[in-house]
Write a protein that holds these residues in place. Sequence first.
Motif, mmCIF file in Angstrom:
data_model
loop_
_atom_site.group_PDB
_atom_site.id
_atom_site.type_symbol
_atom_site.label_atom_id
_atom_site.label_comp_id
_atom_site.label_asym_id
_atom_site.label_seq_id
_atom_site.Cartn_x
_atom_site.Cartn_y
_atom_site.Cartn_z
ATOM 1 N N SER A 282 -74.744 -12.139 39.800
ATOM 2 C CA SER A 282 -73.856 -12.535 39.995
ATOM 3 C C SER A 282 -72.787 -13.416 41.176
ATOM 4 N N ARG B 223 -70.760 -14.885 36.515
ATOM 5 C CA ARG B 223 -69.872 -13.986 35.961
ATOM 6 C C ARG B 223 -70.603 -13.774 35.040
ATOM 7 N N ARG B 224 -71.629 -14.777 34.384
ATOM 8 C CA ARG B 224 -71.724 -14.396 32.775
ATOM 9 C C ARG B 224 -73.336 -13.111 33.431
ATOM 10 N N THR C 103 -72.434 -9.650 34.327
ATOM 11 C CA THR C 103 -71.950 -8.765 33.628
ATOM 12 C C THR C 103 -73.543 -8.732 32.104
ATOM 13 N N TRP C 104 -74.258 -9.352 31.965
ATOM 14 C CA TRP C 104 -75.372 -9.202 31.144
ATOM 15 C C TRP C 104 -76.415 -7.900 32.003
ATOM 16 N N ALA D 176 -75.010 -5.823 34.226
ATOM 17 C CA ALA D 176 -74.560 -5.169 33.854
ATOM 18 C C ALA D 176 -74.868 -4.140 33.249
ATOM 19 N N LEU D 177 -75.480 -4.526 31.750
ATOM 20 C CA LEU D 177 -75.121 -4.484 30.569
ATOM 21 C C LEU D 177 -76.834 -3.828 30.451
ATOM 22 N N TYR E 206 -80.672 -9.218 31.444
ATOM 23 C CA TYR E 206 -80.137 -7.913 30.662
ATOM 24 C C TYR E 206 -82.016 -7.455 31.069
ATOM 25 N N ALA F 82 -72.310 0.863 32.578
ATOM 26 C CA ALA F 82 -72.016 -0.018 32.627
ATOM 27 C C ALA F 82 -70.248 -1.148 33.409
ATOM 28 N N CYS G 57 -69.727 -4.057 36.068
ATOM 29 C CA CYS G 57 -69.542 -5.160 34.988
ATOM 30 C C CYS G 57 -68.456 -5.921 36.072
ATOM 31 N N ALA H 23 -69.746 -7.676 39.435
ATOM 32 C CA ALA H 23 -70.115 -8.479 38.905
ATOM 33 C C ALA H 23 -68.721 -9.440 38.520
ATOM 34 N N MET H 24 -67.849 -8.907 38.080
ATOM 35 C CA MET H 24 -66.733 -10.152 38.337
ATOM 36 C C MET H 24 -65.867 -9.993 39.715
#
Length: 209
Positions: A31, A36-37, A40-41, A43-44, A116, A162, A166, A169-170
């Motif tokens: 992060s 962020r993108r 987030t990936w 985290a997913l 990811y 997740a 997320c 990450a945010m």
Amino acid sequence: MYWTEFLTVALIHLLAVASPGPDFAVVVRESVAHGRRAGTWTALGVGTAIFLHVGYSLLGIGLIVSQSIVLFNALKWLAAAYLLYIGFKAIRAKPAAPGAETLKAEPVERTARGAYVAGFMTNGLNPKATLFFLSLFTVVINPHTPLWVQAGYGVYLAFATAAWFCLVAMLFSQQRVRAGFARMGHWFDRTMGAVLIALGVKIALTEMH
């Protein structure tokens, strides 16, 4: 009928996921370094890996791994090697060029697949996660609980994990937070690298109980 059991599972999971570990370290690093993108990936990826643990726990494979020193050690060394690899990469970070502070605050391009995979591998190979889910599905969850209910617990655990990461990450990809870390530059990368190496060593020293 199963609400008490579900709430127990949810509480134990909340305490486990909120405690800093390899997952937290890798999501924070992605992060801060890539935005962020990417966070987030990552985290997913962590959340998806939960399905892996839930799957083999329901199939009873986790029990086999926990009883086999060879399989457990293979998983342990794979996890440790991966964390040491990304840790040493981070610890070798070089100081930014003079006047590059403003550029540092902008996300460095990172593919969604790369982020990811980093999250999935970190959680999927963690033997502590294996032991956690095994104990959850053999000790906390009643063996007489229907399989579809246990699978439902698993879906919740994956989505909750997740969602939590997320949020992490945010938080760590916010411009103000990233700008603050950017001022520390390579020292942040080196610190996170040291944390990942320490976690890798800790996993390598994990023994089966």
